[in-house]
Design a protein around this motif. Structure first.
Motif, PDB file in Angstrom:
ATOM      1  N   VAL A 153       6.708  -4.856  15.165  1.00 23.72           N
ATOM      2  CA  VAL A 153       7.398  -5.906  14.741  1.00 23.72           C
ATOM      3  C   VAL A 153       6.502  -6.944  13.715  1.00 23.72           C
ATOM      4  O   VAL A 153       7.065  -7.712  13.086  1.00 23.72           O
ATOM      5  N   LEU A 154       5.370  -7.132  14.194  1.00 23.25           N
ATOM      6  CA  LEU A 154       4.607  -8.152  13.651  1.00 23.25           C
ATOM      7  C   LEU A 154       3.400  -7.749  12.603  1.00 23.25           C
ATOM      8  O   LEU A 154       2.692  -8.301  12.233  1.00 23.25           O
ATOM      9  N   GLU A 155       3.846  -6.753  12.026  1.00 19.06           N
ATOM     10  CA  GLU A 155       3.140  -5.869  11.038  1.00 19.06           C
ATOM     11  C   GLU A 155       3.230  -6.765   9.799  1.00 19.06           C
ATOM     12  O   GLU A 155       4.328  -7.393   9.416  1.00 19.06           O
ATOM     13  N   LEU A 156       2.228  -7.055   8.774  1.00 17.82           N
ATOM     14  CA  LEU A 156       2.318  -7.642   7.864  1.00 17.82           C
ATOM     15  C   LEU A 156       1.602  -6.744   6.562  1.00 17.82           C
ATOM     16  O   LEU A 156       0.464  -7.117   6.176  1.00 17.82           O
ATOM     17  N   PRO A 157       2.188  -5.859   6.032  1.00 15.99           N
ATOM     18  CA  PRO A 157       1.778  -5.014   5.225  1.00 15.99           C
ATOM     19  C   PRO A 157       1.724  -5.742   3.829  1.00 15.99           C
ATOM     20  O   PRO A 157       2.167  -6.483   3.615  1.00 15.99           O
ATOM     21  N   PHE A 158       0.457  -5.369   3.194  1.00 13.83           N
ATOM     22  CA  PHE A 158       0.089  -6.167   1.813  1.00 13.83           C
ATOM     23  C   PHE A 158      -0.372  -5.013   0.853  1.00 13.83           C
ATOM     24  O   PHE A 158      -0.864  -4.105   1.146  1.00 13.83           O
ATOM     25  N   ALA A 159      -0.498  -5.546  -0.481  1.00 12.97           N
ATOM     26  CA  ALA A 159      -1.229  -4.950  -1.360  1.00 12.97           C
ATOM     27  C   ALA A 159      -1.994  -6.076  -2.174  1.00 12.97           C
ATOM     28  O   ALA A 159      -2.288  -7.009  -1.616  1.00 12.97           O
ATOM     29  N   TYR A 160      -2.334  -6.002  -3.313  1.00 14.15           N
ATOM     30  CA  TYR A 160      -3.059  -6.768  -4.140  1.00 14.15           C
ATOM     31  C   TYR A 160      -2.526  -6.917  -5.515  1.00 14.15           C
ATOM     32  O   TYR A 160      -1.830  -6.008  -6.139  1.00 14.15           O
ATOM     33  N   HIS A 161      -2.820  -8.116  -6.029  1.00  9.50           N
ATOM     34  CA  HIS A 161      -2.900  -8.161  -7.687  1.00  9.50           C
ATOM     35  C   HIS A 161      -4.369  -8.325  -8.167  1.00  9.50           C
ATOM     36  O   HIS A 161      -5.295  -8.844  -7.258  1.00  9.50           O
ATOM     37  N   PHE A 162      -4.871  -7.673  -9.200  1.00  8.05           N
ATOM     38  CA  PHE A 162      -6.149  -7.719  -9.740  1.00  8.05           C
ATOM     39  C   PHE A 162      -6.295  -7.688 -11.170  1.00  8.05           C
ATOM     40  O   PHE A 162      -5.284  -7.162 -11.797  1.00  8.05           O
ATOM     41  N   ASP A 163      -7.432  -8.142 -11.587  1.00 10.07           N
ATOM     42  CA  ASP A 163      -7.692  -7.684 -13.108  1.00 10.07           C
ATOM     43  C   ASP A 163      -7.777  -6.329 -13.209  1.00 10.07           C
ATOM     44  O   ASP A 163      -9.065  -5.707 -12.778  1.00 10.07           O
ATOM     45  N   ALA A 164      -6.938  -5.634 -13.877  1.00 11.24           N
ATOM     46  CA  ALA A 164      -7.239  -4.116 -13.995  1.00 11.24           C
ATOM     47  C   ALA A 164      -8.474  -3.828 -14.732  1.00 11.24           C
ATOM     48  O   ALA A 164      -9.263  -2.755 -14.365  1.00 11.24           O
ATOM     49  N   SER A 165      -8.997  -4.545 -15.757  1.00 14.11           N
ATOM     50  CA  SER A 165     -10.075  -4.344 -16.373  1.00 14.11           C
ATOM     51  C   SER A 165     -11.288  -4.452 -15.535  1.00 14.11           C
ATOM     52  O   SER A 165     -12.160  -3.670 -15.644  1.00 14.11           O
ATOM     53  N   LEU A 166     -11.407  -5.504 -14.708  1.00 11.57           N
ATOM     54  CA  LEU A 166     -12.454  -5.677 -13.725  1.00 11.57           C
ATOM     55  C   LEU A 166     -12.408  -4.547 -12.637  1.00 11.57           C
ATOM     56  O   LEU A 166     -13.528  -4.013 -12.208  1.00 11.57           O
ATOM     57  N   TYR A 167     -11.210  -4.186 -12.291  1.00 12.88           N
ATOM     58  CA  TYR A 167     -11.021  -2.896 -11.212  1.00 12.88           C
ATOM     59  C   TYR A 167     -11.867  -1.786 -11.811  1.00 12.88           C
ATOM     60  O   TYR A 167     -12.573  -0.865 -11.451  1.00 12.88           O
ATOM     61  N   ALA A 168     -11.339  -1.361 -13.284  1.00 10.17           N
ATOM     62  CA  ALA A 168     -12.264  -0.028 -13.943  1.00 10.17           C
ATOM     63  C   ALA A 168     -13.711  -0.318 -14.139  1.00 10.17           C
ATOM     64  O   ALA A 168     -14.355   0.619 -13.805  1.00 10.17           O
ATOM     65  N   LYS A 169     -14.218  -1.427 -14.112  1.00 10.64           N
ATOM     66  CA  LYS A 169     -15.599  -1.799 -14.291  1.00 10.64           C
ATOM     67  C   LYS A 169     -16.289  -1.466 -12.940  1.00 10.64           C
ATOM     68  O   LYS A 169     -17.324  -0.958 -12.746  1.00 10.64           O
ATOM     69  N   TYR A 170     -15.552  -1.867 -12.057  1.00 11.22           N
ATOM     70  CA  TYR A 170     -15.800  -1.985 -10.391  1.00 11.22           C
ATOM     71  C   TYR A 170     -16.010  -0.413 -10.010  1.00 11.22           C
ATOM     72  O   TYR A 170     -16.992   0.248  -9.337  1.00 11.22           O
ATOM     73  N   LEU A 171     -15.069   0.305 -10.323  1.00 12.94           N
ATOM     74  CA  LEU A 171     -15.016   1.879 -10.097  1.00 12.94           C
ATOM     75  C   LEU A 171     -16.083   2.604 -10.869  1.00 12.94           C
ATOM     76  O   LEU A 171     -16.501   3.519 -10.512  1.00 12.94           O
ATOM     77  N   ARG A 172     -16.260   1.905 -12.182  1.00 15.12           N
ATOM     78  CA  ARG A 172     -17.248   2.729 -12.910  1.00 15.12           C
ATOM     79  C   ARG A 172     -18.493   2.696 -12.341  1.00 15.12           C
ATOM     80  O   ARG A 172     -19.390   3.587 -12.117  1.00 15.12           O
ATOM     81  N   LYS A 173     -18.988   1.453 -11.826  1.00 11.91           N
ATOM     82  CA  LYS A 173     -20.433   1.176 -11.105  1.00 11.91           C
ATOM     83  C   LYS A 173     -20.225   2.200  -9.888  1.00 11.91           C
ATOM     84  O   LYS A 173     -21.175   2.938  -9.786  1.00 11.91           O
ATOM     85  N   LEU A 174     -19.265   2.223  -9.069  1.00 12.08           N
ATOM     86  CA  LEU A 174     -19.283   3.045  -8.013  1.00 12.08           C
ATOM     87  C   LEU A 174     -19.392   4.665  -8.419  1.00 12.08           C
ATOM     88  O   LEU A 174     -20.133   5.201  -7.696  1.00 12.08           O
ATOM     89  N   SER A 175     -18.600   5.055  -9.426  1.00 11.87           N
ATOM     90  CA  SER A 175     -18.668   6.259  -9.687  1.00 11.87           C
ATOM     91  C   SER A 175     -20.056   6.695 -10.157  1.00 11.87           C
ATOM     92  O   SER A 175     -20.599   7.778  -9.688  1.00 11.87           O
ATOM     93  N   GLU A 176     -20.704   6.039 -11.073  1.00 12.50           N
ATOM     94  CA  GLU A 176     -21.954   6.180 -11.659  1.00 12.50           C
ATOM     95  C   GLU A 176     -23.065   6.213 -10.199  1.00 12.50           C
ATOM     96  O   GLU A 176     -23.876   7.288 -10.453  1.00 12.50           O
ATOM     97  N   SER A 177     -22.699   5.415  -9.317  1.00 14.81           N
ATOM     98  CA  SER A 177     -23.591   5.633  -8.056  1.00 14.81           C
ATOM     99  C   SER A 177     -23.553   6.865  -7.324  1.00 14.81           C
ATOM    100  O   SER A 177     -24.416   7.491  -6.632  1.00 14.81           O
TER     101      SER A 177
END
Length: 509
Positions: A153-177
């Motif tokens: 009953v007390l769950e507080l499900p959530f998601a995010y707003h984020f900068d999609a271009s920065l997310y792609a850059k972050y994932l690129r860094k992760l992928s290449e590693s």
């Protein structure tokens, strides 16, 4: 009988970067590991659409699979928390409601909570449906912190707003590693096998030739591989969702950051407002058959909360999906697979689900008709279910001030949606279709928010005495509000997480 010749899939080539390309690369590499070699081809001179900045809760599971630290993620992508979408002017001008990630009340055996609430209304309980939703209270109060409650009953499900271009850059860094190889270059031509029509290699304008066994098309609306090369075809749904344009513009951030997306209906479409740490994302989705681009632009710029930071960007689209999202040895992911307007923030989710589906059906020992057919069946159903949910927002409206909304009220609805609406009107019944992304609570909030009130409620409600029912509703109201006093403001939470991320970076430097 001899087994057919198998062609193991060892080389995966991703055409295109952005969120679609780098999310595909990182998730496939994380799960499949050394079983495949992954190469991503992209060109710095080709831009991305990059307006998909709001998400839904499954993004958190994907981030967990990738091993992403949440504080680091929030810092790197300038992210904020999303608890809900607030829909304004959709039923009528001046009226609003929330579609939250939570659920009103609590789970009840055999009978959803809203049936008890409906009878409570008849007994004089005047509280709104959302008064029983913790996500709503936290969104309205501008508060957030994760709640690790044993009581659902007390769950507080959530998601995010984020900068999609920065997310792609972050994932690129992760992928290449993890070992993903990125190759810079613009694709100039595509080589195909003369016998089976499969793609053999990509040729780049710098003379590089990239061979592969399986190709992922992340080239956006263009669909360079899935459409321009293979001619797969497209199912046009503009007769059901006629908006065909969007204008996007960033603006300065608010002094306080709201933990929800705003969707504001206008004369021939709607406007999004998405809060980030460093700016706001804004856009106006509209139908060019009802308003001009100049009028749509004036509407957007005249309804910004803060000063614009760049020139507006026009995006043209046709709602629908690729007829086969997996065709031969090409799988389309992201905008190349289809487009549904971002009314319910499903764009990035459709990227995630496409990748997960491909991993589940990955053709390690070679592509077969059954694998391809199952992938296409599942993806087609997913697109259709989301399509129906989006149509619901438009078709069930009471606006008489707009030719666009008048026409949307008279749509010839898909049978699946017509049945769901009729069932809810009759006695409040809601059933989640198999694999439907949206739970019963989502359908409930939009149907009721748009003005559909059931004619009856489930008979099981009458097993409660009137007094017992009123006591239960009163108790739930109190329980749902209790966590609020313990929650920090949304900005306090974000500032704390960013501070932690910076400390971790300094410690690891």
């Amino acid at each position: 009988m001899q087994n057919p010749k198998k062609n193991p899939i060892k080389r995966v080539v991703i055409a295109g970067g952005g969120t679609a390309g780098w999310l595909t690369a990182s998730l496939m590499k994380k799960v499949l590991g050394e079983a495949v070699n992954i190469t991503l081809v992209e060109s710095e001179v080709i831009g991305t659409v990059g307006v998909g900045e709001a998400t839904i809760p499954p993004i958190r599971l994907v981030n967990q699979v990738l091993g992403i630290d949440e504080a680091q993620f929030l810092y790197e992508t300038k992210a904020t928390i999303k608890l809900a979408i607030k829909f304004e002017n959709w039923k009528t001008k001046g009226q609003s409601y929330y579609h939250t990630f939570g659920a009103p009340g609590k789970a009840m055996a055999f009978c959803h909570f809203h049936h008890y609430w409906l009878k409570g209304q008849q007994l004089g309980k005047t509280q709104d449906l959302w008064d029983y939703d913790l996500n709503y209270h936290a969104a309205e109060a501008g508060k957030f912190a994760p709640i690790n409650a044993k009581d659902p009953v007390l769950e507080l499900p959530f998601a995010y707003h984020f900068d999609a271009s920065l997310y792609a850059k972050y994932l690129r860094k992760l992928s290449e590693s993890m070992g993903v190889v990125r190759i810079e270059g613009k694709i100039s031509s595509v080589e195909r096998d003369n016998v089976n029509g499969y793609i053999k290699a990509l040729r780049l304008d710098n003379k590089n030739r990239i061979e592969g066994d399986l190709f992922i098309d992340c080239t956006g609306f263009k669909g360079l591989l899935i459409q321009e090369t293979l001619g797969t075809g497209y199912d046009d749904w503009s007769h059901l969702l006629p908006c065909d344009s969007a204008i996007a513009v960033p603006s300065e951030r608010h002094e306080s950051t709201r933990p929800f997306t705003r969707s504001i209906a206008h004369d021939a479409g709607w406007q999004w407002r998405i809060p980030l740490q460093h700016r706001n994302g804004n856009g106006h989705v509209f139908c060019s058959r009802y308003v001009s681009e100049d009028h749509a632009l004036d509407t957007l710029m005249g309804n910004l909360d803060t000063k614009p930071l760049a020139d507006p960007k026009l995006i043209k689209f046709t709602t629908g999906r690729r007829r086969k999202q997996w065709n031969k040895n090409v799988v389309s992911v992201g905008l190349s697979s289809g487009f549904l307007e971002p009314l319910e923030s499903t764009s990035i989710h459709l990227i995630q689900s496409a990748i997960v589906r491909l991993i589940q059906l990955f053709p390690h020992n070679g592509i077969t008709p059954s694998l391809e057919a199952e992938y296409n069946k599942q993806s087609a159903l997913e697109f259709e279910q989301i399509r129906d949910f989006l149509i619901l927002h438009y078709s069930v409206n009471e606006r008489t001030d707009s030719a666009f909304f008048n026409d949307m009220r008279n749509l010839d609805l898909p049978d699946t949606l017509r049945h769901k609406i009729a069932l809810f009107k009759e006695n409040g019944s809601l059933f989640r279709d198999q694999n439907d992304l949206f739970l019963e609570s989502s359908w409930l909030q939009v149907m009721y928010g748009q003005g559909i009130t059931p004619n009856d409620y489930h008979g099981l409600v009458n097993t409660f005495s009137d007094e017992k029912l009123k006591e239960m509703l009163t108790r739930l109201l109190k329980i749902k509000r209790e966590p609020l006093s313990q929650l920090p403001s949304h900005d306090e939470y974000l500032n704390g997480m960013v501070k932690r991320a910076k400390q971790d970076m300094s410690a690891n430097a």
